[in-house]
Design an enzyme around this catalytic site. Structure first.
Site, PDB file in Angstrom:
ATOM      1  N   THR A 116       0.804  -1.316   0.058  1.00  0.00           N
ATOM      2  CA  THR A 116       0.006   0.011  -0.040  1.00  0.00           C
ATOM      3  C   THR A 116       0.795   1.134   0.049  1.00  0.00           C
ATOM      4  O   THR A 116       2.315   1.133   0.002  1.00  0.00           O
ATOM      5  CB  THR A 116      -0.911   0.091   1.300  1.00  0.00           C
ATOM      6  N   VAL A 172      12.529   2.858  -4.191  1.00  0.00           N
ATOM      7  CA  VAL A 172      13.009   3.623  -5.164  1.00  0.00           C
ATOM      8  C   VAL A 172      13.253   2.827  -6.280  1.00  0.00           C
ATOM      9  O   VAL A 172      14.111   1.658  -6.470  1.00  0.00           O
ATOM     10  CB  VAL A 172      14.751   4.382  -4.744  1.00  0.00           C
ATOM     11  N   LYS A 197      12.105   9.536  -2.171  1.00  0.00           N
ATOM     12  CA  LYS A 197      13.020   8.592  -2.837  1.00  0.00           C
ATOM     13  C   LYS A 197      14.517   9.220  -2.731  1.00  0.00           C
ATOM     14  O   LYS A 197      15.536   8.353  -2.475  1.00  0.00           O
ATOM     15  CB  LYS A 197      12.891   8.279  -4.299  1.00  0.00           C
ATOM     16  N   ALA A 211      11.225   1.060  -8.220  1.00  0.00           N
ATOM     17  CA  ALA A 211      10.454  -0.333  -8.284  1.00  0.00           C
ATOM     18  C   ALA A 211      11.429  -1.712  -8.341  1.00  0.00           C
ATOM     19  O   ALA A 211      11.685  -1.546  -7.288  1.00  0.00           O
ATOM     20  CB  ALA A 211       9.560  -0.297  -9.611  1.00  0.00           C
ATOM     21  N   GLY A 256       5.039   0.640 -12.618  1.00  0.00           N
ATOM     22  CA  GLY A 256       4.211  -0.276 -13.243  1.00  0.00           C
ATOM     23  C   GLY A 256       4.030  -1.518 -12.018  1.00  0.00           C
ATOM     24  O   GLY A 256       4.875  -1.840 -11.383  1.00  0.00           O
ATOM     25  N   LEU A 273      14.091  -2.155  -9.907  1.00  0.00           N
ATOM     26  CA  LEU A 273      15.400  -1.812 -10.103  1.00  0.00           C
ATOM     27  C   LEU A 273      16.354  -2.192  -8.915  1.00  0.00           C
ATOM     28  O   LEU A 273      16.100  -1.574  -7.723  1.00  0.00           O
ATOM     29  CB  LEU A 273      15.734  -0.254 -10.745  1.00  0.00           C
ATOM     30  N   ASP A 306       6.761  12.369  -4.133  1.00  0.00           N
ATOM     31  CA  ASP A 306       7.161  11.118  -4.285  1.00  0.00           C
ATOM     32  C   ASP A 306       8.726  11.181  -4.703  1.00  0.00           C
ATOM     33  O   ASP A 306       9.387  10.158  -3.830  1.00  0.00           O
ATOM     34  CB  ASP A 306       6.132  10.509  -5.242  1.00  0.00           C
ATOM     35  N   GLY A 362      -1.350   2.494 -14.519  1.00  0.00           N
ATOM     36  CA  GLY A 362      -1.005   2.162 -13.314  1.00  0.00           C
ATOM     37  C   GLY A 362       0.455   2.683 -12.748  1.00  0.00           C
ATOM     38  O   GLY A 362       1.178   2.268 -12.154  1.00  0.00           O
ATOM     39  N   GLU A 414       0.534   7.053  -8.295  1.00  0.00           N
ATOM     40  CA  GLU A 414      -0.244   6.661  -7.284  1.00  0.00           C
ATOM     41  C   GLU A 414      -1.906   6.791  -7.462  1.00  0.00           C
ATOM     42  O   GLU A 414      -2.118   7.571  -8.353  1.00  0.00           O
ATOM     43  CB  GLU A 414       0.258   7.491  -5.940  1.00  0.00           C
TER      44      GLU A 414
END
Length: 815
Positions: free
Chosen positions: A555, A609, A682, A611, A797, A613, A678, A664, A667
């Site tokens: 979430t 940070v 990060k 996704a 994603g 990666l 955001d 997607g 947020e």
């Protein structure tokens, strides 16, 4: 002669008794047989419970008595032809009349003596054996009922049984010299004391009865039939992967049964050991299976550890004080006190400094032991040489058992390391000089976790079971479950990881299945779950107390992030894509790191940070290897990169944002992405991971949005202002195009200062050709000072975020 024993579960119903008779009749074809029977399943418990009710003045015992009488009479009517029923019906009714008289006496006196309790407890075996004897007579088998009370002589004091083997063996020899039959039926558990008063051999004493007869008659073996396949590597009701052992030694069986293995009553081995009479433990319902053979040697057992067991009905007594140090005879006095009180010590451990002695005793004997020790050492306590005895409850003993343990180094280390990795605290340790048993005292609440942890360590194919509890099962959570399902076989086959999902939750519902949620029907099952609650979800995970537990947060909720500290403080690992916790006040961020280290629970947030990666992991490895970061430049928002790569001033800006939402990339509240908050979070996380103590307020945020749009409270209001500000967005795009540059939202950390904002990037820059929703990070360090270390790839994603979470879960599994 065949010696057999059948337990209460094997006699729980007439249909089971008929099944037992088939096994016995097969054995009768080989040789004369002696069969020991327990009471019908649950009867002895009922009889003793009724005694307690009567002693407390509760007349409800009468109803239970009537139910038990009916149960026995019904069994007669189903097992025995009508023409043969009269005598046994009369006998059983007479026995119940005698039992009723005993209860009435207990009720009137409000007193239940040990002597009366033994007499009451003996009725179950007598009744079952009388009925079964008549059943065999009806089958035209030459059968005799042998009242074991006439043959076995014992002394039973405080549940400690001492058999007079000289008298008992003489009685048994004389009886079988004078009596002949094909089948002898013997009630288990019951005996007489030396005064001829009915007594018992202790709970589970039917095994003991069979062993006494086998020893006296020099049988080759004893067949003990029960409702399981033998003695297991661990309690199968606690450890689902436990399996039956084919061969174990007498000593191993003694250790396992003493430490709680319920299949065999510990004294059973006494009359068999010297004569090397084998015990075969077999399943009543699978009589052709081998079961477990207990003999002189367990040579066929190839493992160093034979079994894992536990006792949970104990208490620890701690005796400590400077007055114990160097005082000869102190231990002698202590154990003499316990001997005089007839208290058995289950475990002993003493500090080499002689400053303390810790002993474990049965629950019901702890207060008696404490009072006796305090009285015996009253002078030393008054003079402050030792402290009054302290009782520690809610503890249990777990034990590794095996004959071959003494010839293998490092088993203790493996045991304690496995427990420590699951944050199971050890209160006391004991290991005998035979090295056949290593025992540890732990909290009772940790028994299930400890047994499963040790079984996984010593008995299972080298694999590790991870137990997941997932909150947030929308886009990212749903994709994660899909990936777990798809990779199930690969993880087990290639990485030796078995991953189970035991709990899931969304904002409305939550579902727990202790055996594991069916990942094929989880969506439908979740809809039938209970109302979601963050507190209840945590409490359920904590109460399950499973090894290798991982809480997964998919979430963006600050309320859920606030629960991380509770999970970590209970040794539950946390994997999250939620940036709130790591971007919170530095003291809270540091507290989570400290809790992770203190309680041995992983806290992983790679997807905070980039996704999927490996950005944070790369940075951690740089720092761990001694490198130092000077500057970080990055495009860290896949959603913003998508937006500015697709916006061309032909379609309105808000349309591009809507497309990013639809696919997607953003947020649920796109303002979080577009405002730069955001990205600020990060770069803050990267700053902290590089060793800086920085707060979110320290980051300069040069937002491209208007003040009014930043202050909107709904998506609708936000999009209305994006429409109104279209001219501003067009101008930004056109200015960049005129300069032959691209718009990129860049985060930068340089010399301890951080900022985020929209920048024009030229063709010479690595950011210029960054396409789609990709992220890129440039690390300038001591080692990468001229050419930066670059991490680049898809940065947004559901699929890639889920894969990043998946990777963190695997990291924990391989830890």
């Amino acid at each position: 002669m065949n010696i057999m024993k059948f337990g209460g579960s094997s006699l729980a119903s007439p249909s089971r008794i008929k099944l037992v008779s088939e096994t016995i009749q097969e054995k009768l074809q080989e040789d004369t047989s002696l069969v020991v029977f327990s009471a019908f399943g649950g009867v002895t418990n009922d009889f003793l419970q009724m005694a307690d009710l009567a002693a407390s003045g509760d007349l409800s015992y009468k109803k239970t008595l009537q139910e038990n009488e009916k149960r026995h009479l019904d069994a007669i009517k189903e097992l025995i032809p009508i023409k043969n029923q009269s005598a046994i019906l009369s006998k059983v009714k007479t026995e119940f009349n005698g039992l009723e008289t005993l209860y009435e006496g207990v009720y009137l006196l409000n007193e239940l003596s040990n002597k009366t309790k033994h007499v009451i407890a003996s009725y179950g075996e007598i009744l079952s054996s009388l009925i079964i004897t008549e059943y065999f007579k009806a089958l035209n088998i030459n059968v005799k009922f042998v009242d074991s009370r006439d043959l076995i002589v014992c002394k039973n004091e405080n549940e400690k049984v001492q058999v007079n083997y000289v008298k008992t063996n003489t009685n048994i020899h004389n009886y079988f010299n004078d009596n002949k039959a094909d089948l002898f039926v013997v009630p288990g558990f019951v005996a007489n004391n030396e005064q001829g008063v009915p007594s018992t051999l202790g709970r589970g004493g039917s095994d003991f009865t069979a062993a006494i007869f086998a020893g006296a008659l020099d049988a080759d073996k004893v067949l003990i039939y029960t409702d399981v396949d033998g003695m297991y590597t661990a309690n199968p009701s606690i450890v689902s992967h436990a399996y039956p052992l084919k061969n174990i030694s007498y000593e191993e069986a003694m250790e396992l049964s003493h430490f709680g293995a319920k299949v065999l009553y510990p004294p059973t081995l006494q009359p068999l050991l010297n004569k090397q009479i084998e015990i075969h433990i077999k399943n009543t319902f699978k009589p052709s299976e081998i079961g477990t053979v207990i003999s002189k040697s367990s040579k066929e057992n190839f493992r160093w550890v034979t079994g894992i067991t536990h006792i949970d009905s104990i208490k620890l007594l701690n005796i400590e004080g400077s007055g114990m140090v160097g005082i000869p005879g102190f231990s002698k006095r202590l154990f003499e006190v316990l001997f005089q009180e007839k208290i058995n010590v289950v475990l002993i451990t003493q500090a080499s400094s002689e400053h303390s002695i810790c002993i474990a005793v049965k629950d019901e004997e702890a207060i008696q032991a404490k009072d006796a020790i305090n009285e015996a050492f009253e002078v030393e306590i008054q003079n402050f040489k030792i402290k009054p005895v302290e009782i520690e409850d809610n503890v249990a003993i777990i034990a590794l058992v095996g004959d071959r343990m003494k010839s293998h180094h490092g088993l203790s280390g493996k045991m304690f390391s496995a427990l420590g990795n699951n944050n199971i605290n050890i209160r006391a340790i004991a290991q005998g000089s035979s090295e056949r048993n290593i025992s540890a005292v732990i909290a009772k609440k940790d028994v299930k976790k400890a047994l499963n942890t040790l079984h996984e360590q010593f008995f299972e194919v080298p694999s590790k079971e991870l137990n997941l509890f997932i909150t947030g099962v929308g886009n990212v959570g749903g994709k994660l479950i899909e990936q777990l399902k798809q990779q199930e076989e690969y993880l087990l086959g290639k990485l030796s990881l078995k991953i189970r999902i035991l709990g899931i939750s969304n904002s409305r519902k939550m579902l727990f299945v202790e055996e594991g949620i069916d990942i094929n029907t989880w969506q439908q099952d979740l809809e039938k779950g209970q109302t979601a609650s963050k507190e209840d979800f945590f409490e359920r995970v904590k109460d399950l107390n499973l090894r290798n537990s991982i809480f997964v947060d998919n979430t963006a909720s600050p309320e859920i992030a606030a629960w991380y500290r509770q999970y970590l403080a209970n040794s539950i690992s946390v994997v999250t894509c939620n940036k709130i916790a790591c971007a919170d006040d530095f003291v809270n961020y540091q507290n989570l790191q400290d809790l992770s280290r203190e309680y041995g629970a992983s806290f992983l947030y790679e997807t905070n940070v980039g996704a999927g990666l490996p950005i944070i992991d790369t940075l951690k490895n740089l720092m761990a290897s001694g490198d130092r970061v000077h500057k970080i430049q990055a495009v860290l928002s896949g959603s913003l990169n998508f937006v500015f790569n697709n916006y061309n001033a032909e379609e309105p800006f808000y349309k591009t944002v809507e497309q990013a939402m639809l696919e997607g990339y953003t947020e649920p509240d796109p303002k979080i992405d577009l405002s730069g908050i955001d990205v600020s979070r990060k770069i803050l996380i990267l700053a902290r991971e590089s060793g800086l103590e920085m707060e979110l307020s320290d980051i300069e945020n040069d937002s491209f949005l208007s003040e009014k749009s930043l202050n909107t409270t709904t998506n609708d209001a936000f999009f209305e202002l994006l429409k109104k500000d279209e001219d501003d967005f067009k101008k930004m795009y056109e200015d960049a195009e005129a300069n032959n540059k691209q718009l990129k939202y860049v985060a930068q950390l340089d010399n301890g200062k951080a900022k985020v904002g929209l920048q024009q990037v030229g063709p010479e820059h690595p950011f210029y050709n960054l396409s789609g929703s990709d992220n890129i990070v440039l690390f300038f360090t001591n080692r990468y000072s001229e050419q930066p270390l670059i991490v680049k790839g898809a940065g947004a994603g559901a699929d890639v975020t889920a894969s990043g979470i998946f990777a963190d879960i695997i990291r924990i599994g391989k830890k």
